[in-house]
Design a protein around this motif. Structure first.
Motif, PDB file in Angstrom:
ATOM      1  N   ASN A 206       0.820  -1.212   0.000  1.00  0.00           N
ATOM      2  CA  ASN A 206       0.000   0.000   0.000  1.00  0.00           C
ATOM      3  C   ASN A 206       0.855   1.264   0.000  1.00  0.00           C
ATOM      4  O   ASN A 206       0.362   2.368  -0.221  1.00  0.00           O
ATOM      5  CB  ASN A 206      -0.966   0.002   1.181  1.00  0.00           C
ATOM      6  CG  ASN A 206      -0.262  -0.150   2.516  1.00  0.00           C
ATOM      7  OD1 ASN A 206       0.802  -0.761   2.606  1.00  0.00           O
ATOM      8  ND2 ASN A 206      -0.850   0.384   3.569  1.00  0.00           N
ATOM      9  N   GLN A 209       2.212   3.669  -4.270  1.00  0.00           N
ATOM     10  CA  GLN A 209       1.010   4.350  -4.759  1.00  0.00           C
ATOM     11  C   GLN A 209       1.103   4.496  -6.276  1.00  0.00           C
ATOM     12  O   GLN A 209       1.832   5.340  -6.797  1.00  0.00           O
ATOM     13  CB  GLN A 209       0.866   5.699  -4.062  1.00  0.00           C
ATOM     14  CG  GLN A 209       0.701   5.555  -2.547  1.00  0.00           C
ATOM     15  CD  GLN A 209       0.696   6.871  -1.814  1.00  0.00           C
ATOM     16  OE1 GLN A 209       0.770   7.937  -2.419  1.00  0.00           O
ATOM     17  NE2 GLN A 209       0.614   6.804  -0.482  1.00  0.00           N
ATOM     18  N   ASP A 214      -1.705   9.084  -9.238  1.00  0.00           N
ATOM     19  CA  ASP A 214      -0.300   9.028  -8.817  1.00  0.00           C
ATOM     20  C   ASP A 214       0.624   9.098 -10.025  1.00  0.00           C
ATOM     21  O   ASP A 214       1.674   9.749  -9.991  1.00  0.00           O
ATOM     22  CB  ASP A 214      -0.028   7.735  -8.032  1.00  0.00           C
ATOM     23  CG  ASP A 214      -0.903   7.610  -6.803  1.00  0.00           C
ATOM     24  OD1 ASP A 214      -0.930   8.563  -6.012  1.00  0.00           O
ATOM     25  OD2 ASP A 214      -1.567   6.576  -6.649  1.00  0.00           O
ATOM     26  N   ASN A 360      -5.002   0.677  -7.736  1.00  0.00           N
ATOM     27  CA  ASN A 360      -3.557   0.534  -7.530  1.00  0.00           C
ATOM     28  C   ASN A 360      -3.027  -0.489  -8.532  1.00  0.00           C
ATOM     29  O   ASN A 360      -3.177  -1.702  -8.356  1.00  0.00           O
ATOM     30  CB  ASN A 360      -3.255   0.085  -6.104  1.00  0.00           C
ATOM     31  CG  ASN A 360      -1.767   0.078  -5.791  1.00  0.00           C
ATOM     32  OD1 ASN A 360      -0.959  -0.452  -6.550  1.00  0.00           O
ATOM     33  ND2 ASN A 360      -1.400   0.677  -4.664  1.00  0.00           N
ATOM     34  N   ARG A 461      -4.485   5.208   2.189  1.00  0.00           N
ATOM     35  CA  ARG A 461      -3.100   5.387   1.756  1.00  0.00           C
ATOM     36  C   ARG A 461      -2.149   5.349   2.936  1.00  0.00           C
ATOM     37  O   ARG A 461      -2.387   5.948   3.968  1.00  0.00           O
ATOM     38  CB  ARG A 461      -2.938   6.734   1.026  1.00  0.00           C
ATOM     39  CG  ARG A 461      -3.564   6.719  -0.370  1.00  0.00           C
ATOM     40  CD  ARG A 461      -3.443   8.076  -1.010  1.00  0.00           C
ATOM     41  NE  ARG A 461      -3.942   8.036  -2.383  1.00  0.00           N
ATOM     42  CZ  ARG A 461      -3.183   7.822  -3.440  1.00  0.00           C
ATOM     43  NH1 ARG A 461      -1.894   7.616  -3.275  1.00  0.00           N
ATOM     44  NH2 ARG A 461      -3.687   7.806  -4.653  1.00  0.00           N
TER      45      ARG A 461
END
Length: 463
Positions: A206, A209, A214, A360, A461
């Protein structure tokens, strides 16, 4: 005759007609003005037709490059991937499949009306073929119609449970109010995706990112979706033309794939916005009913998986997995499946993982590689059975091919285990499958809000 007519009607009109019809009826039931209900339905139809037109233009451009990539390996595996379209033809050509076509619709409506599930699955009737394929294989080997139908019904119960587990996350991520995907061949990855998300977070993933926003921050203008699409398409084009890079025609194909992928990235959000407008009157009506003290219900409409295909993280993850899964097919010991036609379906196939992992891309690629690799073994095992079913209904097998499968439909480990339990004809294994469903269903319904909170918190996050 009735079932043939039903299939003919659905083939004629399709999701772009059925879904708007359902939305119009539901909107009127929620006391939305007729004009607003009509335009909501029309927006849904326009959106679904837009997705169809976009994908029908994109896939013929990219598919030859993927096939060239496979051919360039020079590897010949005994099980050939004929694609989900041909698999659907097989499913709709069997007696067992046609029986479930009618039975499945009645079952899905009944489960929704009785509040057994909060997902209205008949919004995407066409993809019922996924149950029908597995049921047809059961009947081929056992000649037991009751067992085959029971298998399909249990698979349907599992898929509705997984779909409801995914519903809130999918709706929020893809920004379609009260919508979710319901296809058995996609939602089967939901338990695995949730477990993998938790494991990867424990391993620190995690902190990596790597979502669309991102990428934009880290890469600047190169992180813009259309430029990412261009670069990704160019990369895929080069991979498919490695042996022909000295020719002008190959560079023409490379450039075309690059621009086509960029076009999907640019156009898809606009079509997506039109489709999302269809659900605003329904959401407003539901909120209004809640404020007036009416007994409200959180429910989700099953929509076609095309609604998520071109989302940035979905398309990037899916296309990146194409060469990855080709390599995995070549190096995995014991695998006999050569994915070909359904490689282009990978953006469809990762939608559940993308939603669970909140876009992600790193986590989706890791999870997708593991999940689809496991699936290759399931497809290897079932290929002889599926090939026999296809041959019995007259589907032509490509010249020089021993066995066939569908990388998009038959590479589903959890669904495959349910199939094997029923294939064993052992009431111990069948009973275990039913017991696992009953316990899972009870725990989910009892702790639904806590479950949804858990799934959301996993996407917090890391600092």
């Amino acid at each position: 005759m009735f079932l043939e007519t039903l299939k003919h009607i659905f083939d004629t009109f399709g999701a772009q007609i059925f879904v708007p019809f359902i939305i119009f009826i539901v909107a009127l039931f929620l006391k939305v003005q007729v004009k607003k209900a009509f335009f909501a339905a029309l927006y849904a139809g326009i959106g679904l037709q837009g997705f169809t037109l976009l994908l029908n233009a994109f896939i013929p451009v990219i598919l030859p490059v993927v096939q060239q990539m496979v051919e360039s390996t020079g590897v010949k595996l005994p099980v050939f991937d004929i694609g989900w379209q041909a698999t659907a033809v097989v499913a709709y050509s069997t007696q067992v499949g046609m029986i479930f076509l009618g039975l499945g619709i009645l079952l899905q409506i009944f489960l929704f009306l009785t509040r057994w599930t909060n997902v209205f699955q008949p919004g995407d009737l066409w993809n019922n073929y996924s149950y029908m394929v597995w049921g047809s294989m059961i009947y081929l080997l056992t000649k037991n119609m009751v067992l085959a139908i029971a298998c399909m019904v249990v698979m349907n119960l599992y898929s509705l449970l997984f779909s409801e587990m995914l519903a809130r996350r999918w709706s929020a991520y893809y920004n379609y109010p009260n919508c979710t995907i319901v296809q058995l061949h996609h939602v089967g990855s939901v338990p695995f995706g949730i477990a993998m998300n938790w494991i990867l977070n424990k391993l620190g993933a995690n902190k990596i990112q790597l979502g669309p926003s991102d990428l934009q921050k880290k890469l600047g203008f190169l992180g813009e979706p259309i430029l990412l699409g261009l670069l990704l398409g160019l990369f895929l084009g080069v991979m498919g033309n490695l042996k022909e890079l000295v020719t002008l025609s190959s560079w023409g194909e490379i450039a075309t794939v690059g621009v086509a992928t960029a076009a999907v990235m640019a156009i898809f959000p606009k079509v997506s916005g039109i489709f999302a407008q269809a659900f605003l009157p329904l959401t407003e009506a539901a909120k209004k009913a809640g404020k007036q003290g009416s007994k409200s219900r959180e429910w989700y409409l099953g929509v076609n998986d095309a609604a998520g295909y071109g989302e940035t993280a979905t398309l990037i993850s899916g296309i990146t997995l194409i060469p990855i899964m080709l390599v995995m097919a070549l190096i995995l010991p014991g695998n006999q499946v050569l994915p070909v036609v359904d490689l282009i379906a990978l953006p469809f196939m990762v939608e559940g993982l993308v939603a669970i992992m909140n876009g992600n891309i790193f986590k989706v690629l890791v999870s997708g590689t593991i999940w689809f690799s496991l699936g290759l073994y399931m497809a290897t095992y079932t290929a002889p059975i599926f090939t026999q079913v296809a041959a019995e209904v007259g589907v032509s097998i490509p010249s020089g091919v021993l066995l066939i499968t569908s990388f998009g439909i038959l590479t589903k480990p959890i669904v495959g285990l349910i199939f094997l339990a029923f294939l064993s004809q052992s009431w111990v294994w069948i009973g275990l499958v039913i017991a696992i469903y009953a316990v899972s269903y009870f725990l989910f319904k009892r702790n639904k809000e806590a479950f949804y909170d858990f799934v959301e918190k996993m996407n917090t996050r890391a600092a």
